[in-house]
Design a protein around this motif. Structure first.
Motif, PDB file in Angstrom:
ATOM      1  N   LYS A 216       0.827  -1.215   0.000  1.00  0.00           N
ATOM      2  CA  LYS A 216       0.000   0.000   0.000  1.00  0.00           C
ATOM      3  C   LYS A 216       0.855   1.257   0.000  1.00  0.00           C
ATOM      4  O   LYS A 216       0.561   2.233  -0.667  1.00  0.00           O
ATOM      5  CB  LYS A 216      -0.876   0.016   1.262  1.00  0.00           C
ATOM      6  CG  LYS A 216      -2.187  -0.668   1.067  1.00  0.00           C
ATOM      7  CD  LYS A 216      -3.183  -0.162   2.065  1.00  0.00           C
ATOM      8  CE  LYS A 216      -4.546  -0.176   1.440  1.00  0.00           C
ATOM      9  NZ  LYS A 216      -5.603   0.110   2.399  1.00  0.00           N
ATOM     10  N   GLU A 217       1.887   1.221   0.844  1.00  0.00           N
ATOM     11  CA  GLU A 217       2.783   2.384   0.971  1.00  0.00           C
ATOM     12  C   GLU A 217       4.184   1.925   0.596  1.00  0.00           C
ATOM     13  O   GLU A 217       5.131   2.074   1.377  1.00  0.00           O
ATOM     14  CB  GLU A 217       2.764   2.899   2.413  1.00  0.00           C
ATOM     15  CG  GLU A 217       1.415   3.295   2.932  1.00  0.00           C
ATOM     16  CD  GLU A 217       0.970   4.660   2.418  1.00  0.00           C
ATOM     17  OE1 GLU A 217       1.801   5.356   1.801  1.00  0.00           O
ATOM     18  OE2 GLU A 217      -0.198   5.003   2.623  1.00  0.00           O
ATOM     19  N   ALA A 218       4.287   1.343  -0.609  1.00  0.00           N
ATOM     20  CA  ALA A 218       5.552   0.705  -1.004  1.00  0.00           C
ATOM     21  C   ALA A 218       6.729   1.679  -0.929  1.00  0.00           C
ATOM     22  O   ALA A 218       7.822   1.307  -0.482  1.00  0.00           O
ATOM     23  CB  ALA A 218       5.414   0.110  -2.398  1.00  0.00           C
ATOM     24  N   ARG A 219       6.507   2.936  -1.338  1.00  0.00           N
ATOM     25  CA  ARG A 219       7.631   3.895  -1.325  1.00  0.00           C
ATOM     26  C   ARG A 219       8.197   4.065   0.080  1.00  0.00           C
ATOM     27  O   ARG A 219       9.407   4.101   0.275  1.00  0.00           O
ATOM     28  CB  ARG A 219       7.158   5.265  -1.819  1.00  0.00           C
ATOM     29  CG  ARG A 219       7.165   5.397  -3.312  1.00  0.00           C
ATOM     30  CD  ARG A 219       7.027   6.856  -3.740  1.00  0.00           C
ATOM     31  NE  ARG A 219       6.735   6.914  -5.158  1.00  0.00           N
ATOM     32  CZ  ARG A 219       5.515   6.928  -5.680  1.00  0.00           C
ATOM     33  NH1 ARG A 219       4.456   6.919  -4.901  1.00  0.00           N
ATOM     34  NH2 ARG A 219       5.343   6.960  -6.984  1.00  0.00           N
TER      35      ARG A 219
ATOM     36  N   LEU B 250      16.226  -1.895  -8.083  1.00  0.00           N
ATOM     37  CA  LEU B 250      16.020  -3.295  -8.486  1.00  0.00           C
ATOM     38  C   LEU B 250      15.691  -4.224  -7.318  1.00  0.00           C
ATOM     39  O   LEU B 250      15.827  -5.439  -7.406  1.00  0.00           O
ATOM     40  CB  LEU B 250      17.201  -3.851  -9.288  1.00  0.00           C
ATOM     41  CG  LEU B 250      17.431  -3.162 -10.646  1.00  0.00           C
ATOM     42  CD1 LEU B 250      18.648  -3.744 -11.357  1.00  0.00           C
ATOM     43  CD2 LEU B 250      16.188  -3.286 -11.538  1.00  0.00           C
ATOM     44  N   VAL B 251      15.268  -3.620  -6.197  1.00  0.00           N
ATOM     45  CA  VAL B 251      14.736  -4.425  -5.083  1.00  0.00           C
ATOM     46  C   VAL B 251      13.360  -3.861  -4.740  1.00  0.00           C
ATOM     47  O   VAL B 251      13.203  -2.647  -4.600  1.00  0.00           O
ATOM     48  CB  VAL B 251      15.663  -4.370  -3.849  1.00  0.00           C
ATOM     49  CG1 VAL B 251      15.068  -5.180  -2.693  1.00  0.00           C
ATOM     50  CG2 VAL B 251      17.045  -4.920  -4.211  1.00  0.00           C
TER      51      VAL B 251
ATOM     52  N   ASP C  13      -0.904   2.993  -7.938  1.00  0.00           N
ATOM     53  CA  ASP C  13       0.373   3.623  -8.307  1.00  0.00           C
ATOM     54  C   ASP C  13       1.538   2.633  -8.312  1.00  0.00           C
ATOM     55  O   ASP C  13       2.696   3.033  -8.371  1.00  0.00           O
ATOM     56  CB  ASP C  13       0.687   4.779  -7.343  1.00  0.00           C
ATOM     57  CG  ASP C  13       0.967   4.272  -5.936  1.00  0.00           C
ATOM     58  OD1 ASP C  13       0.599   3.108  -5.642  1.00  0.00           O
ATOM     59  OD2 ASP C  13       1.559   5.014  -5.138  1.00  0.00           O
ATOM     60  N   LEU C  14       1.222   1.352  -8.292  1.00  0.00           N
ATOM     61  CA  LEU C  14       2.273   0.349  -8.154  1.00  0.00           C
ATOM     62  C   LEU C  14       3.256   0.345  -9.324  1.00  0.00           C
ATOM     63  O   LEU C  14       4.467   0.230  -9.146  1.00  0.00           O
ATOM     64  CB  LEU C  14       1.639  -1.033  -7.999  1.00  0.00           C
ATOM     65  CG  LEU C  14       2.334  -1.965  -7.040  1.00  0.00           C
ATOM     66  CD1 LEU C  14       2.635  -1.293  -5.719  1.00  0.00           C
ATOM     67  CD2 LEU C  14       1.490  -3.212  -6.812  1.00  0.00           C
TER      68      LEU C  14
ATOM     69  N   GLU D 270      10.168   3.353 -10.736  1.00  0.00           N
ATOM     70  CA  GLU D 270      11.158   4.104  -9.941  1.00  0.00           C
ATOM     71  C   GLU D 270      12.263   3.191  -9.413  1.00  0.00           C
ATOM     72  O   GLU D 270      13.416   3.595  -9.267  1.00  0.00           O
ATOM     73  CB  GLU D 270      10.479   4.773  -8.737  1.00  0.00           C
ATOM     74  CG  GLU D 270       9.683   6.006  -9.091  1.00  0.00           C
ATOM     75  CD  GLU D 270       8.757   6.431  -7.957  1.00  0.00           C
ATOM     76  OE1 GLU D 270       7.757   7.094  -8.270  1.00  0.00           O
ATOM     77  OE2 GLU D 270       9.012   6.083  -6.781  1.00  0.00           O
ATOM     78  N   GLN D 271      11.893   1.951  -9.107  1.00  0.00           N
ATOM     79  CA  GLN D 271      12.878   0.989  -8.571  1.00  0.00           C
ATOM     80  C   GLN D 271      13.678   0.296  -9.670  1.00  0.00           C
ATOM     81  O   GLN D 271      14.496  -0.567  -9.391  1.00  0.00           O
ATOM     82  CB  GLN D 271      12.183  -0.072  -7.711  1.00  0.00           C
ATOM     83  CG  GLN D 271      11.814   0.367  -6.303  1.00  0.00           C
ATOM     84  CD  GLN D 271      12.989   0.881  -5.500  1.00  0.00           C
ATOM     85  OE1 GLN D 271      13.236   2.085  -5.465  1.00  0.00           O
ATOM     86  NE2 GLN D 271      13.738   0.015  -4.857  1.00  0.00           N
ATOM     87  N   GLY D 272      13.376   0.626 -10.934  1.00  0.00           N
ATOM     88  CA  GLY D 272      14.179   0.094 -12.036  1.00  0.00           C
ATOM     89  C   GLY D 272      13.521  -1.048 -12.801  1.00  0.00           C
ATOM     90  O   GLY D 272      14.100  -1.586 -13.740  1.00  0.00           O
TER      91      GLY D 272
END
Ligand SMILES: Cc1cc2nc3c(=O)[nH]c(=O)nc-3n(C[C@H](O)[C@H](O)[C@H](O)COP(=O)(O)O)c2cc1C
Length: 254
Positions: A139-142, A153-154, A241-242, A248-250
């Motif tokens: 939900k709040e991955a960032r 990449l993680v 927004d996933l 953003e993480q590549g």
């Protein structure tokens, strides 16, 4: 036919009430080590696990994951991560370049995570520990990425609470085998099986006081079983927004 592994598998029930007692580090290591024995695409082993025991960090993760209080009670929280960063380093050392921009690159790492995590879940249960997956972590991955300092990449796919169960959990019935096991070709004719399962689940009483809200159906509480519950659940849509966070993480998901 005696088969202790099947017995263990069939006793699975997610645990959401834990004693505060600690889990020895050697046990956590054995659990993740069992995860490592799962099959992994081309032996790439493209996952990482962050074991969080610090209570303040668990509190932060609980609030990020929909305020699920039991995350702060269970002494261990494993964060299962898709991880292509390790192989980026391997490629750097070997002077090649990893291709990461396709959807399949993400699928491969996500599949690896799931296989390892479920092996680990069974290992935990074999010690008499309880566990529960926590998908709400996305939900709040960032914020999770920031809190755990996850590099490019993680990506945190889900969490897993681990601890000593406060009581024995109830084993939830599953769909009839016939609904999921198709022989030779796909069989769409499932209505009777779905209704059978719907009634089984309604009869357990598990939905009493737990009906999902749905506009216009506030008073339709009769005949509320797995089908209505599930139909309402999947009508809510997902995390919107996933894709942005993954990019953003590549993980470009082309
Ligand atoms: C990927 C995944 C994410 C899940 N996320 C949550 C969660 O955030 N909170 C929770 O209480 N249960 C969560 N669950 C547990 C499921 O609700 C549970 O497995 C399901 O209802 C079946 O019940 P059982 O595991 O007791 O048989 C998750 C399960 C999976 C596989």
């Amino acid at each position: 036919m005696e088969n202790p592994i099947l017995d263990l598998i069939h006793q699975h029930a997610s645990v959401r009430r834990y004693k505060p007692d600690l889990v020895p580090v050697a046990m956590i290591e054995a659990i993740v080590n069992a995860g490592q024995r799962a099959s992994t695409s081309s032996n790439l082993q493209i996952y990482s696990v962050i074991a969080v025991t610090d209570v303040e960090k668990r509190k932060s993760l609980a609030s990020l994951a929909d305020n699920q209080e039991f995350i702060t009670v269970a002494p261990v929280f494993l964060v299962w991560c898709a991880d292509l960063a390790r192989l980026d380093r391997v490629c750097q050392l070997q002077e090649t370049e990893q291709v990461v921009e396709y959807l399949d690159n993400f699928l491969l790492t996500a599949m690896d995570v799931c296989l390892a995590a479920q092996n680990a879940a069974l290992a935990a249960e074999s010690f008499g520990l309880g566990m529960c997956y926590i998908g709400a972590l996305r939900k709040e991955a960032r914020s999770v990425i920031k809190l755990l300092r996850l590099p490019r990449l993680v990506f945190p796919l889900f969490g897993m609470t681990i601890g000593w169960p406060e009581m024995k959990s109830w084993v939830k019935p599953r769909l009839p085998l016939k609904a999921v096991l198709h022989w030779e070709e796909y069989d769409s004719n499932q209505d009777a099986l779905l209704k059978e399962y719907d009634q089984t689940m309604a009869a357990t009483g598990m939905y009493k006081g737990r009906q999902s809200p749905y506009p216009g159906r506030e008073n339709e509480m009769e005949n509320y079983g797995w089908m209505e519950h599930t139909a309402r659940r999947v009508a809510q849509g997902g995390r919107k927004d996933l894709r942005e966070v993954l990019v953003e993480q590549g993980f470009l998901l082309k």
